[in-house]
Design a protein around this motif. Structure first.
Motif, PDB file in Angstrom:
ATOM      1  N   SER A   1      75.994  -2.286  63.353  1.00 41.23           N
ATOM      2  CA  SER A   1      75.524  -2.304  64.585  1.00 41.23           C
ATOM      3  C   SER A   1      75.531  -1.068  65.209  1.00 41.23           C
ATOM      4  O   SER A   1      74.946  -0.576  66.068  1.00 41.23           O
ATOM      5  CB  SER A   1      75.970  -3.301  65.880  1.00 41.23           C
ATOM      6  OG  SER A   1      77.290  -3.185  65.722  1.00 41.23           O
ATOM      7  N   SER A   2      76.557  -0.181  64.807  1.00 39.25           N
ATOM      8  CA  SER A   2      76.902   1.141  65.556  1.00 39.25           C
ATOM      9  C   SER A   2      76.432   2.250  64.414  1.00 39.25           C
ATOM     10  O   SER A   2      76.790   3.472  64.862  1.00 39.25           O
ATOM     11  CB  SER A   2      78.240   1.307  66.031  1.00 39.25           C
ATOM     12  OG  SER A   2      79.015   0.299  66.888  1.00 39.25           O
ATOM     13  N   VAL A   3      76.026   1.921  63.438  1.00 41.83           N
ATOM     14  CA  VAL A   3      75.403   3.166  62.411  1.00 41.83           C
ATOM     15  C   VAL A   3      74.316   3.742  62.791  1.00 41.83           C
ATOM     16  O   VAL A   3      73.081   2.865  63.220  1.00 41.83           O
ATOM     17  CB  VAL A   3      75.334   2.373  61.077  1.00 41.83           C
ATOM     18  CG1 VAL A   3      74.685   3.514  59.989  1.00 41.83           C
ATOM     19  CG2 VAL A   3      76.569   1.926  60.485  1.00 41.83           C
ATOM     20  N   THR A   4      74.214   4.926  63.163  1.00 38.77           N
ATOM     21  CA  THR A   4      72.998   5.715  63.471  1.00 38.77           C
ATOM     22  C   THR A   4      72.767   6.451  62.188  1.00 38.77           C
ATOM     23  O   THR A   4      71.284   7.229  62.261  1.00 38.77           O
ATOM     24  CB  THR A   4      73.212   6.442  64.709  1.00 38.77           C
ATOM     25  OG1 THR A   4      74.265   7.173  64.590  1.00 38.77           O
ATOM     26  CG2 THR A   4      73.540   5.635  65.814  1.00 38.77           C
ATOM     27  N   SER A   5      73.517   6.918  61.463  1.00 37.69           N
ATOM     28  CA  SER A   5      72.929   8.087  60.470  1.00 37.69           C
ATOM     29  C   SER A   5      72.523   7.584  59.259  1.00 37.69           C
ATOM     30  O   SER A   5      72.130   8.439  58.506  1.00 37.69           O
ATOM     31  CB  SER A   5      74.771   8.776  60.021  1.00 37.69           C
ATOM     32  OG  SER A   5      75.266   7.612  59.340  1.00 37.69           O
ATOM     33  N   LEU A   6      72.321   6.235  59.005  1.00 37.77           N
ATOM     34  CA  LEU A   6      71.882   5.606  57.878  1.00 37.77           C
ATOM     35  C   LEU A   6      71.031   4.550  58.159  1.00 37.77           C
ATOM     36  O   LEU A   6      71.331   3.886  59.260  1.00 37.77           O
ATOM     37  CB  LEU A   6      72.981   5.370  56.870  1.00 37.77           C
ATOM     38  CG  LEU A   6      73.810   6.346  55.992  1.00 37.77           C
ATOM     39  CD1 LEU A   6      74.917   5.670  55.215  1.00 37.77           C
ATOM     40  CD2 LEU A   6      72.937   7.391  55.255  1.00 37.77           C
ATOM     41  N   LYS A   7      70.216   3.985  57.315  1.00 34.73           N
ATOM     42  CA  LYS A   7      69.166   3.074  57.440  1.00 34.73           C
ATOM     43  C   LYS A   7      69.036   2.111  56.064  1.00 34.73           C
ATOM     44  O   LYS A   7      69.341   2.882  55.140  1.00 34.73           O
ATOM     45  CB  LYS A   7      67.971   3.113  58.224  1.00 34.73           C
ATOM     46  CG  LYS A   7      67.003   4.210  57.379  1.00 34.73           C
ATOM     47  CD  LYS A   7      65.883   4.475  58.362  1.00 34.73           C
ATOM     48  CE  LYS A   7      64.831   5.268  57.380  1.00 34.73           C
ATOM     49  NZ  LYS A   7      65.483   6.632  56.831  1.00 34.73           N
ATOM     50  N   ALA A   8      68.681   1.083  56.200  1.00 34.60           N
ATOM     51  CA  ALA A   8      68.376   0.418  54.834  1.00 34.60           C
ATOM     52  C   ALA A   8      67.398   1.158  54.257  1.00 34.60           C
ATOM     53  O   ALA A   8      66.324   1.518  54.777  1.00 34.60           O
ATOM     54  CB  ALA A   8      67.612  -1.025  55.239  1.00 34.60           C
ATOM     55  N   GLY A   9      67.319   1.213  53.003  1.00 33.91           N
ATOM     56  CA  GLY A   9      66.395   2.139  52.252  1.00 33.91           C
ATOM     57  C   GLY A   9      67.270   3.361  51.762  1.00 33.91           C
ATOM     58  O   GLY A   9      66.563   4.200  50.618  1.00 33.91           O
ATOM     59  N   ASP A  10      67.943   4.038  52.400  1.00 36.61           N
ATOM     60  CA  ASP A  10      68.538   5.536  52.105  1.00 36.61           C
ATOM     61  C   ASP A  10      69.318   5.406  51.062  1.00 36.61           C
ATOM     62  O   ASP A  10      69.986   4.219  50.664  1.00 36.61           O
ATOM     63  CB  ASP A  10      69.394   5.851  53.207  1.00 36.61           C
ATOM     64  CG  ASP A  10      68.678   6.275  54.593  1.00 36.61           C
ATOM     65  OD1 ASP A  10      67.482   6.443  54.501  1.00 36.61           O
ATOM     66  OD2 ASP A  10      69.270   6.332  55.561  1.00 36.61           O
ATOM     67  N   ARG A  11      69.223   6.551  50.062  1.00 38.24           N
ATOM     68  CA  ARG A  11      69.981   6.596  48.830  1.00 38.24           C
ATOM     69  C   ARG A  11      71.064   7.329  49.238  1.00 38.24           C
ATOM     70  O   ARG A  11      71.014   8.459  49.737  1.00 38.24           O
ATOM     71  CB  ARG A  11      68.915   7.079  47.909  1.00 38.24           C
ATOM     72  CG  ARG A  11      67.654   6.318  47.583  1.00 38.24           C
ATOM     73  CD  ARG A  11      66.862   7.089  46.483  1.00 38.24           C
ATOM     74  NE  ARG A  11      66.534   8.657  47.046  1.00 38.24           N
ATOM     75  CZ  ARG A  11      67.127   9.728  46.366  1.00 38.24           C
ATOM     76  NH1 ARG A  11      67.503   9.626  44.883  1.00 38.24           N
ATOM     77  NH2 ARG A  11      66.831  11.058  46.824  1.00 38.24           N
ATOM     78  N   VAL A  12      72.119   6.907  48.721  1.00 32.87           N
ATOM     79  CA  VAL A  12      73.501   7.851  49.042  1.00 32.87           C
ATOM     80  C   VAL A  12      74.527   7.669  47.930  1.00 32.87           C
ATOM     81  O   VAL A  12      74.253   6.965  46.924  1.00 32.87           O
ATOM     82  CB  VAL A  12      74.329   6.674  50.144  1.00 32.87           C
ATOM     83  CG1 VAL A  12      73.491   6.745  51.383  1.00 32.87           C
ATOM     84  CG2 VAL A  12      74.659   5.439  49.716  1.00 32.87           C
ATOM     85  N   THR A  13      75.337   8.810  47.882  1.00 28.79           N
ATOM     86  CA  THR A  13      76.292   8.691  47.134  1.00 28.79           C
ATOM     87  C   THR A  13      77.690   8.332  47.900  1.00 28.79           C
ATOM     88  O   THR A  13      77.724   8.496  49.047  1.00 28.79           O
ATOM     89  CB  THR A  13      76.606  10.285  46.506  1.00 28.79           C
ATOM     90  OG1 THR A  13      77.799  10.129  45.520  1.00 28.79           O
ATOM     91  CG2 THR A  13      76.875  11.193  47.670  1.00 28.79           C
ATOM     92  N   ILE A  14      78.311   7.522  47.181  1.00 28.97           N
ATOM     93  CA  ILE A  14      79.567   6.888  47.826  1.00 28.97           C
ATOM     94  C   ILE A  14      80.821   7.497  47.545  1.00 28.97           C
ATOM     95  O   ILE A  14      81.280   7.682  46.520  1.00 28.97           O
ATOM     96  CB  ILE A  14      79.675   5.499  47.360  1.00 28.97           C
ATOM     97  CG1 ILE A  14      78.278   4.549  47.480  1.00 28.97           C
ATOM     98  CG2 ILE A  14      80.961   4.618  48.149  1.00 28.97           C
ATOM     99  CD1 ILE A  14      78.342   3.525  46.710  1.00 28.97           C
ATOM    100  N   GLU A  15      81.499   7.914  48.576  1.00 27.52           N
ATOM    101  CA  GLU A  15      83.028   8.633  48.569  1.00 27.52           C
ATOM    102  C   GLU A  15      83.735   7.256  48.439  1.00 27.52           C
ATOM    103  O   GLU A  15      83.807   6.591  49.501  1.00 27.52           O
ATOM    104  CB  GLU A  15      83.439   9.492  49.619  1.00 27.52           C
ATOM    105  CG  GLU A  15      84.673  10.061  49.561  1.00 27.52           C
ATOM    106  CD  GLU A  15      84.966  11.108  50.466  1.00 27.52           C
ATOM    107  OE1 GLU A  15      86.228  11.520  50.502  1.00 27.52           O
ATOM    108  OE2 GLU A  15      84.256  11.553  51.301  1.00 27.52           O
TER     109      GLU A  15
END
Length: 358
Positions: free
Chosen positions: A81-95
């Motif tokens: 609920s507090s995430v603003t930097s990403l959205k569903a569908g974004d492709r990411v590399t995971i640290e």
């Protein structure tokens, strides 16, 4: 993708030399700043193979079944609920390592040294060779449109190399010798070149690795001989045109002979960084360290800014990680892929996620 209708099949190490596949429960967001990621691709790291073959690395011992893998990229399917930097569908590399954020190392900007670090596929924590993974949103880095998910899976080992090179504080015009031409060593050479090093020599005991290193980023190569560390160092200096020694030596092998050769290779007042891990205790040429007044540093995983810089190096084309990908295999073929890595048949293998269609 609807996580509730997709597979969370996982690749699990039960104990030394005992692997299996099993379905695990779908993970759920544990806080408002978390994201749920469908894992698309995961690279096989040497540490994964070491846990499989030996059941432990140092004091990190496999005492219960553990999901392997930590070099991953995926697609966000749910955000807190507090995430603003990403959205569903974004492709990411995971640290894949999550610190406490409150201890002195974390607060001083060295979160990689956090004593409470929860690192994927380091006992007792599960890894990313699974269908879905929950991570803090600020430890997931959005991939530019022109960077593939396969490339995203190689950001993790590249970030290790970025941290090693940053520890050395390499500046334009310097000479660098990299001990070891595995994936991290190759990336160290490439990052050093991107930082402005004009001579970069890769050293290994396998000629095919050195041939690849020359094609990838190194200006010089040297195949280590069965001679003393001092003799190998003299040969490296001659081969690379470094009569006074290298400005910087980076060890990405962890092998005792390489470490000894490194201290003989670095110039007076030069810098030496230990990135590779091998035996806990070795015979170390301390006289070389002292008489040359060498600046010696350790390097552990990656810290503040390293992942971001790794993404930028790939996005800008300064480091072509795609060249290291030997093949991509289906999730069901994970064990065979581990065998290939163990036998040294490949540079880097990617395992597609259980929901990924090849």
């Amino acid at each position: 993708m609807d996580p509730k209708s997709a597979s969370n099949l996982s690749f699990i190490l039960n104990k030394q030399k005992d692997l299996c596949f099993a379905n695990r429960p779908l993970p759920s967001l544990s806080g408002p700043h978390d994201v749920l990621v469908a894992v698309n691709y995961t690279g096989i790291c040497g540490s994964d193979v070491h846990y499989w073959q030996h059941g432990a690395i140092g004091h990190f011992a496999v005492k219960k079944p553990m999901i392997l893998g930590h070099e991953s990229a995926g697609t966000v399917v749910e955000v807190g609920s507090s995430v603003t930097s990403l959205k569903a569908g974004d492709r990411v590399t995971i640290e894949p390592g999550y610190p406490c954020r409150r201890c002195p190392p974390c607060l001083s900007g060295h979160y990689n040294l956090c004593p409470e670090m929860r690192f994927a596929a380091t006992p007792p924590h599960d890894g990313t060779l699974t269908g879905f993974w929950v991570a803090p949103s600020d430890f997931c880095f959005k991939l530019p449109e022109h960077v593939s998910l396969q490339e995203g899976a190689l950001i993790e080992p590249l970030a290790v190399a970025v941290h090693i090179v940053r520890q050395a504080v390499i500046t334009p015009g310097q000479s660098v010798v990299v001990m070891g031409a595995g994936p991290v060593g190759l990336f160290c050479a490439a990052v050093a070149r991107s930082f402005g090093a004009t001579k970069v020599c890769s050293v290994d005991i396998v000629d095919s690795k050195l041939q690849f290193a020359k094609e990838f980023s190194s200006t010089h190569t040297y195949i280590s001989q069965r001679v003393s560390a001092a003799e190998n160092a003299a040969n490296i200096k001659k081969t690379c045109g470094l009569p006074e020694g290298a400005d910087v030596v980076l060890d990405a092998s962890g092998a005792e002979p390489s470490i000894q050769t490194s201290l003989h290779t670095v110039r007076m007042g030069g810098t030496y960084v230990q990135g590779g891990m091998g035996k806990s205790d070795i015979t170390f040429p301390i006289m070389e360290l002292c008489l040359k007044e060498v600046t010696a540093k350790g390097s552990f995983r990656y810290g503040s800014g390293d992942y971001k810089l790794a993404v930028e190096l790939v996005a800008s084309g300064k480091v072509n990680v795609k060249k290291l990908i030997s093949e991509t295999v289906a999730f069901k073929d994970a064990e065979q892929a581990f065998e290939k890595v163990k036998e040294g048949q490949v540079i880097k293998v990617l395992i597609a996620g259980p929901n990924e269609k090849l």
